[in-house]
Write a protein that holds these residues in place. Structure first.
Motif, PDB file in Angstrom:
ATOM      1  N   UNK A   1       3.795   2.366  10.026  1.00 23.99           N
ATOM      2  CA  UNK A   1       3.295   2.453  11.404  1.00 23.99           C
ATOM      3  C   UNK A   1       1.940   3.146  11.447  1.00 23.99           C
ATOM      4  N   UNK A   2       1.774   4.207  10.653  1.00 23.60           N
ATOM      5  CA  UNK A   2       0.498   4.918  10.624  1.00 23.60           C
ATOM      6  C   UNK A   2      -0.618   4.001  10.127  1.00 23.60           C
ATOM      7  N   UNK A   3      -0.364   3.281   9.041  1.00 27.06           N
ATOM      8  CA  UNK A   3      -1.387   2.395   8.485  1.00 27.06           C
ATOM      9  C   UNK A   3      -1.721   1.266   9.451  1.00 27.06           C
ATOM     10  N   UNK A   4      -0.711   0.764  10.144  1.00 28.07           N
ATOM     11  CA  UNK A   4      -0.973  -0.310  11.109  1.00 28.07           C
ATOM     12  C   UNK A   4      -1.912   0.167  12.213  1.00 28.07           C
ATOM     13  N   UNK A   5      -1.691   1.391  12.717  1.00 23.91           N
ATOM     14  CA  UNK A   5      -2.600   1.945  13.726  1.00 23.91           C
ATOM     15  C   UNK A   5      -3.972   2.234  13.117  1.00 23.91           C
ATOM     16  N   UNK A   6      -3.992   2.839  11.923  1.00 24.48           N
ATOM     17  CA  UNK A   6      -5.246   3.281  11.315  1.00 24.48           C
ATOM     18  C   UNK A   6      -6.161   2.126  10.937  1.00 24.48           C
ATOM     19  N   UNK A   7      -5.578   0.977  10.571  1.00 18.50           N
ATOM     20  CA  UNK A   7      -6.377  -0.174  10.149  1.00 18.50           C
ATOM     21  C   UNK A   7      -6.556  -1.200  11.248  1.00 18.50           C
TER      22      UNK A   7
ATOM     23  N   UNK B   1       0.816  -1.210   0.000  1.00 16.12           N
ATOM     24  CA  UNK B   1       0.000   0.000   0.000  1.00 16.12           C
ATOM     25  C   UNK B   1       0.848   1.259   0.000  1.00 16.12           C
ATOM     26  N   UNK B   2       2.000   1.228   0.649  1.00 14.54           N
ATOM     27  CA  UNK B   2       2.843   2.421   0.783  1.00 14.54           C
ATOM     28  C   UNK B   2       3.788   2.512  -0.407  1.00 14.54           C
ATOM     29  N   UNK B   3       4.853   1.742  -0.404  1.00 12.01           N
ATOM     30  CA  UNK B   3       5.741   1.544  -1.533  1.00 12.01           C
ATOM     31  C   UNK B   3       6.214   2.747  -2.313  1.00 12.01           C
TER      32      UNK B   3
ATOM     33  N   UNK C   1       8.807  13.082  21.117  1.00  7.71           N
ATOM     34  CA  UNK C   1       9.555  12.512  22.236  1.00  7.71           C
ATOM     35  C   UNK C   1       9.034  11.125  22.636  1.00  7.71           C
ATOM     36  N   UNK C   2       8.260  10.487  21.710  1.00 12.23           N
ATOM     37  CA  UNK C   2       7.713   9.163  22.032  1.00 12.23           C
ATOM     38  C   UNK C   2       8.749   8.055  21.844  1.00 12.23           C
ATOM     39  N   UNK C   3       9.763   8.319  21.021  1.00 10.66           N
ATOM     40  CA  UNK C   3      10.743   7.281  20.713  1.00 10.66           C
ATOM     41  C   UNK C   3      10.299   6.333  19.632  1.00 10.66           C
ATOM     42  N   UNK C   4       9.069   6.503  19.093  1.00  9.21           N
ATOM     43  CA  UNK C   4       8.579   5.648  18.015  1.00  9.21           C
ATOM     44  C   UNK C   4       8.772   6.362  16.688  1.00  9.21           C
ATOM     45  N   UNK C   5       9.427   5.749  15.741  1.00  9.99           N
ATOM     46  CA  UNK C   5       9.671   6.421  14.455  1.00  9.99           C
ATOM     47  C   UNK C   5       8.378   6.637  13.681  1.00  9.99           C
ATOM     48  N   UNK C   6       8.320   7.753  12.963  1.00  9.75           N
ATOM     49  CA  UNK C   6       7.168   8.059  12.126  1.00  9.75           C
ATOM     50  C   UNK C   6       7.390   7.436  10.750  1.00  9.75           C
ATOM     51  N   UNK C   7       6.580   6.444  10.414  1.00  6.96           N
ATOM     52  CA  UNK C   7       6.647   5.806   9.103  1.00  6.96           C
ATOM     53  C   UNK C   7       5.226   5.601   8.589  1.00  6.96           C
ATOM     54  N   UNK C   8       5.111   5.487   7.265  1.00  9.34           N
ATOM     55  CA  UNK C   8       3.796   5.216   6.692  1.00  9.34           C
ATOM     56  C   UNK C   8       3.275   3.865   7.164  1.00  9.34           C
TER      57      UNK C   8
ATOM     58  N   UNK D   1      -5.062  13.377   4.520  1.00 12.01           N
ATOM     59  CA  UNK D   1      -5.201  11.991   4.067  1.00 12.01           C
ATOM     60  C   UNK D   1      -3.967  11.527   3.316  1.00 12.01           C
ATOM     61  N   UNK D   2      -3.046  12.453   3.004  1.00 12.28           N
ATOM     62  CA  UNK D   2      -1.823  12.115   2.291  1.00 12.28           C
ATOM     63  C   UNK D   2      -0.720  11.829   3.313  1.00 12.28           C
ATOM     64  N   UNK D   3      -0.357  10.572   3.438  1.00 10.53           N
ATOM     65  CA  UNK D   3       0.648  10.209   4.431  1.00 10.53           C
ATOM     66  C   UNK D   3       1.997  10.874   4.187  1.00 10.53           C
ATOM     67  N   UNK D   4       2.460  11.001   2.950  1.00 11.15           N
ATOM     68  CA  UNK D   4       3.724  11.729   2.756  1.00 11.15           C
ATOM     69  C   UNK D   4       3.651  13.157   3.271  1.00 11.15           C
ATOM     70  N   UNK D   5       2.498  13.793   3.136  1.00 13.72           N
ATOM     71  CA  UNK D   5       2.335  15.159   3.628  1.00 13.72           C
ATOM     72  C   UNK D   5       2.417  15.206   5.156  1.00 13.72           C
TER      73      UNK D   5
END
Length: 502
Positions: free
Chosen positions: A486-492, A231-233, A477-484, A450-454
């Motif tokens: 990770x966002x999709x895993x939480x969102x879905x 989905x990201x790629x 300061x959460x220590x969790x990296x921001x990646x597409x 809605x645009x994850x790159x944005x």
């Protein structure tokens, strides 16, 4: 479907897409918002006509789908997220809509009621053919849509986000019905953002990305990691720059606690720091816009508090939010933001009218003209004159006019809902520069997109919403990296789904 392409106003939204489904199969269609899923299915349903060059075959034979009636005649039925029933008619009248039996020139209601009794019984309906649709629950109305498709001898059933309005018990009942239809030989195309549903139902999953078909997974090869990667790629490096200094976690400019509206938003809270760009991500229907409107006082809330720089704000109306230094950029600039038949100057000065009012409420038009000219220069709004109607401008320049209006209020908090929707790449770049420059001055900024790159390119920290709640936090300061991913895993809900599968 082979080699399907579709363009709107010269912009290609589908590029040589192929898709196949078999009888008795549940084939899920996944992809980010805007990937082309609904467009592909609207071509199958006859709502859109594909560009020349592709073909659709049913039972191996080429078919021409030049409208909804042609699609229905070929056995295709689509159940959209927004149901298409007539609430003032009975269940039988909705099922037979457009193909009513007649007797002596009149609609034969008795024949309709008798004709759909079997299908309602077969689907386990708890209502009769005479029931008026407006008296039914959302789940029952959805059952009427399915009954209409089955009654019309549909062979291919497309379901677009069917569980969005349903409770968990209603969802379970729908899944049982879907499995029953599969066993009866229907081919079911299932569109959903919810990973757990995809795991539970799918025989195969096709993934679209940026209008292209990028892969098919069977049930054995299905995993959250593989799906998310498909989905990201794409590479987002180099397009966005964050040049503002890291925010100070000790300087909280706005606190939101336990925000709820009794419908979509449930118990949402966060801190926004001075000079921070806070992204809010999530899929369609997650409640992002609803949360923003509650913070701005545009909608009534059932609970929750907002503090700005340590002081509780009573948000009864948007004017209360403006007085507290909170401004909101709506996602719908044409219907909820701009006055399209007014000039650029007047649109920029709407919120500043009180500043320019002299004794007796007379406006100081010279001050307004200076302010508009300065905003046009600073935001690089392309317009021949401030007197030009804003409706005549391009989408990107309209968006900058709306931003210019908000900035006249010298905000402490700026909430941007889909700030670059419908604007060209040049305008996007300038809006990103503006976000960065405002953060440098200490303004707290919330970006909903809605645009994850944005989101990843502009935000220092990201909150992820799902089904009206904040379910994850990344970056800062959460220590969790921001990646597409990770966002999709939480969102879905992919992480929870993997845990259940394990």
């Amino acid at each position: 479907m082979r080699g399907i392409s579709k363009s709107f106003n010269g912009q290609r939204v589908l590029k040589d897409v192929s898709f196949a489904i078999y009888p008795g199969e549940i084939h899920s269609l996944m992809g980010e918002n805007g990937a082309g899923k609904s467009t592909l299915m609207k071509i199958l349903s006859g709502a859109y006509i594909a560009d020349a060059g592709g073909e659709i075959r049913i039972d191996g034979k080429p078919v021409a789908i030049d409208g909804p009636q042609a699609s229905k005649a070929l056995g295709v039925a689509v159940i959209y997220q927004e149901l298409s029933l007539c609430p003032n008619l009975s269940v039988a009248e909705n099922i037979y809509l457009g193909r009513e039996p007649r007797s002596f020139g009149q609609v034969d209601r008795k024949t309709m009621e008798a004709g759909c009794a079997d299908v309602l019984k077969r689907l386990g309906a708890g209502f009769t053919a005479r029931t008026i649709v407006s008296t039914l629950s959302i789940a029952e109305r959805q059952l009427v849509e399915i009954a209409r498709a089955v009654h019309a001898n549909a062979r291919i059933l497309v379901m677009d986000e069917p569980t969005t309005p349903l409770s968990s018990r209603e969802t379970d009942a729908l899944f049982a019905l879907i499995r029953q239809l599969k066993a009866e030989g229907l081919a079911i195309v299932y569109i959903s953002h919810r990973m757990a549903e995809i795991y539970e139902l799918s025989d195969q999953v096709s993934v679209l990305r940026d209008g292209q078909h990028v892969g098919v997974l069977d049930r054995q090869g299905l995993s959250a990691e593989t799906l998310v990667a498909l989905m990201v790629g794409r590479d987002i490096s180099g397009f966005y720059k964050k040049e503002h200094a890291a925010y100070d976690p000790g300087r909280v400019v706005m606190k939101v606690r336990d925000m709820a509206d009794g419908r979509r938003v449930r118990g949402c809270g966060f801190d926004l720091h001075a000079g921070e760009v806070l992204g809010i991500a999530g899929l369609v229907g997650a409640g992002r816009t609803e949360l923003a409107r509650l913070i701005f006082g545009a909608d009534g809330r059932t609970g929750g508090t907002v503090e700005v720089e340590g002081k509780t704000v009573r948000l009864r109306t948007p004017l209360d939010a403006l007085d507290a230094g909170i401004v909101y950029l709506t996602e719908d600039r044409k219907h909820q933001g701009l006055f399209l038949d007014m000039s650029v100057r007047d649109n920029i000065n709407v919120c500043a009218a009180r500043i320019d009012a002299r004794a007796g409420g007379v406006l100081d038009r010279r001050s307004g003209m200076r302010r508009a000219a300065e905003a046009i220069r600073e935001l690089k709004i392309r317009v021949a004159s401030p007197q030009v109607n804003v409706g005549a401008l391009s989408g990107g320049n309209q968006q900058k006019v709306l931003l210019a209006r908000l900035l006249q209020m010298k905000p402490r908090v700026l909430v941007l809902d889909e700030p670059t929707r419908g604007v060209d790449i040049g305008a996007k770049s300038e809006i990103y520069r503006l976000i960065n420059d405002l953060a440098k001055t200490g303004v707290g900024i919330v970006v909903i997109s809605s645009e994850l790159p944005e989101i990843l390119g502009t935000a220092d920290r990201v909150l992820v919403m799902r089904e009206g709640e904040i379910v994850g936090e990344l970056g800062g300061h959460t220590g969790r990296p921001m990646t597409q991913e990770a966002i999709i895993e939480f969102a879905t809900g992919a992480a929870q789904a993997d845990a259940v599968a394990a």
